[in-house]
Design a protein around this motif. Structure first.
Motif, mmCIF file in Angstrom:
data_model
loop_
_atom_site.group_PDB
_atom_site.id
_atom_site.type_symbol
_atom_site.label_atom_id
_atom_site.label_comp_id
_atom_site.label_asym_id
_atom_site.label_seq_id
_atom_site.Cartn_x
_atom_site.Cartn_y
_atom_site.Cartn_z
ATOM 1 N N ASP A 116 0.848 -1.207 0.000
ATOM 2 C CA ASP A 116 0.000 0.000 0.000
ATOM 3 C C ASP A 116 0.877 1.248 0.000
ATOM 4 O O ASP A 116 1.935 1.283 0.623
ATOM 5 C CB ASP A 116 -0.888 0.000 1.245
ATOM 6 C CG ASP A 116 -1.782 1.221 1.248
ATOM 7 O OD1 ASP A 116 -2.850 1.184 0.620
ATOM 8 O OD2 ASP A 116 -1.366 2.250 1.826
ATOM 9 N N GLY A 117 0.418 2.250 -0.736
ATOM 10 C CA GLY A 117 1.155 3.515 -0.761
ATOM 11 C C GLY A 117 2.204 3.539 -1.845
ATOM 12 O O GLY A 117 3.074 4.406 -1.892
ATOM 13 N N SER A 119 2.394 4.474 -4.695
ATOM 14 C CA SER A 119 2.575 5.669 -5.552
ATOM 15 C C SER A 119 3.697 6.539 -4.986
ATOM 16 O O SER A 119 4.162 7.458 -5.613
ATOM 17 C CB SER A 119 1.262 6.467 -5.623
ATOM 18 O OG SER A 119 0.798 6.701 -4.296
ATOM 19 N N ASN A 210 -6.692 14.590 3.510
ATOM 20 C CA ASN A 210 -6.267 15.323 2.312
ATOM 21 C C ASN A 210 -7.221 16.506 2.097
ATOM 22 O O ASN A 210 -8.298 16.349 1.499
ATOM 23 C CB ASN A 210 -6.283 14.403 1.083
ATOM 24 C CG ASN A 210 -5.651 15.097 -0.118
ATOM 25 O OD1 ASN A 210 -5.643 16.340 -0.181
ATOM 26 N ND2 ASN A 210 -5.155 14.327 -1.058
ATOM 27 N N TYR A 213 -9.546 17.978 -0.936
ATOM 28 C CA TYR A 213 -10.876 17.523 -1.372
ATOM 29 C C TYR A 213 -11.991 18.317 -0.691
ATOM 30 O O TYR A 213 -13.162 17.952 -0.794
ATOM 31 C CB TYR A 213 -11.027 16.029 -1.091
ATOM 32 C CG TYR A 213 -9.951 15.179 -1.726
ATOM 33 C CD1 TYR A 213 -9.510 13.995 -1.123
ATOM 34 C CD2 TYR A 213 -9.348 15.558 -2.916
ATOM 35 C CE1 TYR A 213 -8.502 13.227 -1.705
ATOM 36 C CE2 TYR A 213 -8.338 14.802 -3.505
ATOM 37 C CZ TYR A 213 -7.926 13.639 -2.892
ATOM 38 O OH TYR A 213 -6.920 12.873 -3.461
ATOM 39 N N TYR A 243 -0.074 14.671 6.999
ATOM 40 C CA TYR A 243 -0.632 13.772 5.978
ATOM 41 C C TYR A 243 0.472 13.366 5.014
ATOM 42 O O TYR A 243 0.970 14.188 4.255
ATOM 43 C CB TYR A 243 -1.768 14.465 5.219
ATOM 44 C CG TYR A 243 -2.593 13.520 4.360
ATOM 45 C CD1 TYR A 243 -2.469 13.507 2.964
ATOM 46 C CD2 TYR A 243 -3.493 12.624 4.938
ATOM 47 C CE1 TYR A 243 -3.212 12.639 2.188
ATOM 48 C CE2 TYR A 243 -4.256 11.759 4.164
ATOM 49 C CZ TYR A 243 -4.114 11.777 2.793
ATOM 50 O OH TYR A 243 -4.858 10.915 2.019
ATOM 51 N N GLY A 245 0.185 10.650 2.923
ATOM 52 C CA GLY A 245 -0.382 10.111 1.680
ATOM 53 C C GLY A 245 0.006 8.649 1.494
ATOM 54 O O GLY A 245 -0.117 8.092 0.407
ATOM 55 N N SER A 246 0.479 8.031 2.548
ATOM 56 C CA SER A 246 0.749 6.587 2.565
ATOM 57 C C SER A 246 0.086 6.050 3.825
ATOM 58 O O SER A 246 0.521 6.346 4.948
ATOM 59 C CB SER A 246 2.265 6.345 2.605
ATOM 60 O OG SER A 246 2.542 4.968 2.617
ATOM 61 N N LEU A 247 -1.007 5.301 3.631
ATOM 62 C CA LEU A 247 -1.888 4.940 4.745
ATOM 63 C C LEU A 247 -1.149 4.295 5.907
ATOM 64 O O LEU A 247 -1.329 4.693 7.067
ATOM 65 C CB LEU A 247 -2.987 4.002 4.235
ATOM 66 C CG LEU A 247 -3.938 3.413 5.278
ATOM 67 C CD1 LEU A 247 -4.689 4.496 6.032
ATOM 68 C CD2 LEU A 247 -4.908 2.446 4.607
ATOM 69 N N PHE A 261 -6.876 9.659 11.677
ATOM 70 C CA PHE A 261 -6.701 9.632 10.220
ATOM 71 C C PHE A 261 -8.098 9.589 9.595
ATOM 72 O O PHE A 261 -8.959 8.818 10.045
ATOM 73 C CB PHE A 261 -5.911 8.388 9.799
ATOM 74 C CG PHE A 261 -5.844 8.202 8.298
ATOM 75 C CD1 PHE A 261 -6.860 7.527 7.621
ATOM 76 C CD2 PHE A 261 -4.810 8.744 7.559
ATOM 77 C CE1 PHE A 261 -6.828 7.382 6.237
ATOM 78 C CE2 PHE A 261 -4.762 8.595 6.174
ATOM 79 C CZ PHE A 261 -5.769 7.922 5.517
ATOM 80 N N TYR A 263 -10.326 9.433 5.892
ATOM 81 C CA TYR A 263 -10.488 9.421 4.447
ATOM 82 C C TYR A 263 -11.994 9.361 4.177
ATOM 83 O O TYR A 263 -12.584 8.285 4.073
ATOM 84 C CB TYR A 263 -9.763 8.248 3.767
ATOM 85 C CG TYR A 263 -9.438 8.576 2.325
ATOM 86 C CD1 TYR A 263 -10.459 8.700 1.372
ATOM 87 C CD2 TYR A 263 -8.150 8.846 1.916
ATOM 88 C CE1 TYR A 263 -10.196 9.070 0.067
ATOM 89 C CE2 TYR A 263 -7.864 9.212 0.605
ATOM 90 C CZ TYR A 263 -8.897 9.326 -0.311
ATOM 91 O OH TYR A 263 -8.624 9.708 -1.604
ATOM 92 N N LYS A 276 -11.788 6.123 -1.309
ATOM 93 C CA LYS A 276 -10.733 5.374 -2.002
ATOM 94 C C LYS A 276 -10.319 4.103 -1.263
ATOM 95 O O LYS A 276 -9.875 3.138 -1.879
ATOM 96 C CB LYS A 276 -9.519 6.294 -2.138
ATOM 97 C CG LYS A 276 -8.307 5.688 -2.807
ATOM 98 C CD LYS A 276 -7.211 6.715 -2.915
ATOM 99 C CE LYS A 276 -6.051 6.231 -3.755
ATOM 100 N NZ LYS A 276 -4.977 7.249 -3.815
HETATM 101 P P1 P6P Z 1 -4.987 10.567 -1.668
HETATM 102 C C1 P6P Z 1 -1.949 5.382 -1.469
HETATM 103 O O1 P6P Z 1 -2.179 5.476 -2.864
HETATM 104 C C2 P6P Z 1 -3.304 5.231 -0.775
HETATM 105 O O2 P6P Z 1 -3.962 4.104 -1.224
HETATM 106 C C3 P6P Z 1 -3.104 5.182 0.730
HETATM 107 O O3 P6P Z 1 -1.907 4.588 1.086
HETATM 108 C C4 P6P Z 1 -3.168 6.641 1.118
HETATM 109 O O4 P6P Z 1 -3.626 6.851 2.439
HETATM 110 C C5 P6P Z 1 -4.170 7.209 0.115
HETATM 111 O O5 P6P Z 1 -4.075 6.389 -1.050
HETATM 112 C C6 P6P Z 1 -3.869 8.631 -0.267
HETATM 113 O O6 P6P Z 1 -4.904 9.044 -1.129
HETATM 114 O O7 P6P Z 1 -6.338 10.632 -2.371
HETATM 115 O O8 P6P Z 1 -4.955 11.471 -0.459
HETATM 116 O O9 P6P Z 1 -3.812 10.746 -2.560
#
Ligand code: P6P
Length: 337
Positions: A116-117, A119, A210, A213, A243, A245-247, A261, A263, A276
């Motif tokens: 996960d994460g 990206s 984030n 949004y 934040y 951006g990696s859960l 946290f 989302y 998401k």
């Molecule tokens: P956003 C990473 O792609 C992920 O799945 C999670 O690890 C992270 O918390 C989330 O997306 C981040 O999403 O929409 O804030 O870029």
């Protein structure tokens, strides 16, 4: 004091759990071996040719980075022959993963997000593997498992955990007897106990969301996020926004330091009105850990662990972390409804 390894810790637990068979300990040990291989590849990702994207998309429509695929393959290859599972599910694969007939089966089901994460891989940001372990309710373990075997409530998990690949590689897991953390010592290749019986602070000073949004949230969600910025709210303290951006990285920091946290549902993508994050692959395992550490996890209204999954890759809004902070979220949604 002689730091104990995760294997010693598991065996200690196994002795204390009358129900425990060697199967469960063996399952976790196979997972740990897989994580050591993934950790090695993640830690040299900047050097190898493994970086970049395959261009394919996974079951949820995310572009797959090669390390995602690598982690998925390592886990499936090792776990399918471990003799402890009757089925698996991976965020990287749309359907239930059957155990080939040539391998022995066991009573457990593994649900995993291999990496996960991802990206964030090129930016050297911490990423992680998330896992859930369920017991099969099936009478006949030799038959192919189907969705109904996998779609269990989060409260049915017999174990949950994650590996976070960052400045060090850390494993955090619970079997319902507290949350324990282990740090990989690369010089001996062992995970050594580093956090015993983690209790997350009852209230934190961090909120993670984030905020880009903002205009895609409904009014109640905007009030939820505002509460953590309002110096006059009854939370009674100043919060910081953190934040990554990696859960796994955001969750792990909040678990240790306290905080929430979020989302939420957002209206950017009509195809994914529930946000998401996936219920089975992300929210449920982290909710199991959060609750075991004295925290809470909700979709805004319902306890995450009580949600009855209808689809394998079902999404859910997620608010998770310190009890007082998550309760504040629930109170506002309750007032707003
Ligand atoms: P956003 C990473 O792609 C992920 O799945 C999670 O690890 C992270 O918390 C989330 O997306 C981040 O999403 O929409 O804030 O870029």
């Amino acid at each position: 004091m002689h730091p104990i390894t995760v294997t010693e810790h598991l065996l200690l637990h196994q002795k204390k759990s009358p129900m425990a068979t060697g199967q469960f300990t063996s399952l976790l040990n196979e997972l740990i071996l897989s994580a050591k291989v993934i950790s090695r590849e993640v830690n040299k990702a900047g050097l190898g040719d493994i970086l970049g994207e395959t261009g394919e998309q996974n079951a949820s429509g995310d572009t797959v980075k090669r390390l995602d695929e690598f982690a998925h393959r390592i886990l499936v290859h090792r776990m399918e022959r471990a003799g402890v599972l009757c089925a698996m599910a991976s965020e990287e694969q749309a359907d239930v993963i059957q155990i080939p007939a040539k391998f022995p089966k066991g009573e457990y089901i593994l649900v995993m997000d291999p990496l996960d994460g991802s990206s964030n891989i090129e930016a050297n940001v911490s990423i992680g593997t998330i896992f859930s372990i369920y017991r099969s309710q099936a009478k006949d373990l030799d038959r192919d498992m189907d969705l109904s075997d996998l779609l269990q409530k989060g409260s049915e998990q017999v174990a949950a955990g994650y590996f976070i690949y960052g400045s060090s590689t850390v494993m955090v897991y619970t079997t319902g007897r507290g949350v324990h953390g282990f740090t990989l010592d690369p010089s001996v290749g062992e995970f050594l106990l580093s956090f015993s019986d983690v209790q997350t602070p009852d209230q934190g000073k961090i909120y993670s969301v984030n905020e880009a949004y903002w205009h895609y949230w409904d009014g109640t969600t905007q009030r939820v996020v505002s509460a953590f910025k309002d110096p006059n709210s009854d939370l009674g303290r100043l919060y910081s926004l953190r934040y990554i951006g990696s859960l796994v990285a955001d969750f792990h920091r909040n678990l240790l330091y306290g905080g929430v946290f979020m989302y939420p549902t957002d209206y950017r993508d009509p195809k994914n009105p529930k946000g998401k994050l996936r219920l089975l692959f992300e929210a449920a395992p982290l909710a199991k850990i959060a609750e075991e550490a004295g925290g809470m996890a909700t979709d805004g209204v319902n306890r995450i662990l009580d949600l009855d999954p209808r689809e394998l890759h079902q999404r859910t809004p997620l608010f998770i972390g310190s009890r007082r902070d998550v309760q504040k979220v629930k109170d506002i949604y309750e007032q707003g409804s």
